[in-house]
Every structure is written in structure tokens, then in C-alpha cells.
Design a protein around this motif. Sequence first.
Motif, PDB file in Angstrom:
ATOM      1  N   LEU A 157       0.811  -1.215   0.000  1.00 14.82           N
ATOM      2  CA  LEU A 157       0.000   0.000   0.000  1.00 14.82           C
ATOM      3  C   LEU A 157       0.844   1.265   0.000  1.00 14.82           C
ATOM      4  CD1 LEU A 157      -2.566  -1.156   2.685  1.00 14.82           C
ATOM      5  CD2 LEU A 157      -3.105  -0.688   0.278  1.00 14.82           C
TER       6      LEU A 157
ATOM      7  N   GLU B 240       1.829   2.694   2.596  1.00 19.87           N
ATOM      8  CA  GLU B 240       1.202   3.459   3.675  1.00 19.87           C
ATOM      9  C   GLU B 240       1.499   2.756   4.991  1.00 19.87           C
ATOM     10  OE1 GLU B 240      -0.682   6.247   3.693  1.00 19.87           O
ATOM     11  OE2 GLU B 240      -0.694   6.496   1.516  1.00 19.87           O
TER      12      GLU B 240
ATOM     13  N   ASP C 190      -9.709   0.731   3.393  1.00 21.04           N
ATOM     14  CA  ASP C 190      -9.668   2.083   3.959  1.00 21.04           C
ATOM     15  C   ASP C 190      -8.305   2.735   3.773  1.00 21.04           C
ATOM     16  OD1 ASP C 190     -12.300   1.838   4.750  1.00 21.04           O
ATOM     17  OD2 ASP C 190     -11.818   1.417   6.859  1.00 21.04           O
TER      18      ASP C 190
ATOM     19  N   GLY D  78      -6.570   2.433   1.114  1.00 26.25           N
ATOM     20  CA  GLY D  78      -6.355   2.648  -0.313  1.00 26.25           C
ATOM     21  C   GLY D  78      -6.124   1.376  -1.101  1.00 26.25           C
TER      22      GLY D  78
ATOM     23  N   HIS E 235      -6.820  -2.073  -3.192  1.00 25.61           N
ATOM     24  CA  HIS E 235      -7.739  -2.468  -4.264  1.00 25.61           C
ATOM     25  C   HIS E 235      -7.335  -3.859  -4.740  1.00 25.61           C
ATOM     26  CE1 HIS E 235      -4.502  -1.389  -7.036  1.00 25.61           C
ATOM     27  NE2 HIS E 235      -4.446  -0.198  -6.446  1.00 25.61           N
TER      28      HIS E 235
END
Length: 90
Positions: A27, A29, A39, A41, A43
Motif C-alpha cells: 500500500l 502506507e 480504507d 487505499g 484495491h
Amino acid sequence: MSQLTSEEVSDPVAVERSVVEWAAEVLEEPATAADNFLDLGGHSLLAIELNQRVSDAYGVELDLQVLFEKSLGATAASVMEDLNSRTKNG
């Protein structure tokens, strides 16, 4: 990605740590066990990449419904359930 020891494969804390770290990497993140993949990001394409890491390390597939609907900690618990089931069955 480093090879996991047999102790790490059977340790729920190590499994959770691995799943959360790999999710954070794909991610790009920061992530915690309480976070939800979508949540943050996530997919479907990133889920495939995360699934490949889990499969390579543990030999089990992610339950994508759990990954998308629940926390990363719940996803790791699902991986542990699959590992325990595989150990008992063969």
C-alpha cells in the motif's frame, strides 16, 4: 522477502506482524492490525500482490472477503486458521 522459520509460521504474533508489514509495503502506507485494507487505499491488484506474499511465505491463500471487509489483524487470524487447518489435515 526473507524466509520464515517454522516458529514464525506457527506464531500468531509473527503471522500478524508479517501480514501487516506486507500490507504496508504494497500500500506504501503505514498500517496497523486494526486498519482495514480498503480504507488504506487497497484495491484488487494490490490484494493480489499481498496474496502472493502470503502464499509464498505460508503456502495458503488470503480470504479476500476478510481482507476487504475486516481488519488486517482479522486477515492474519484467517491465515493462522488456514495454517492450523492445513497442519491438522496433512
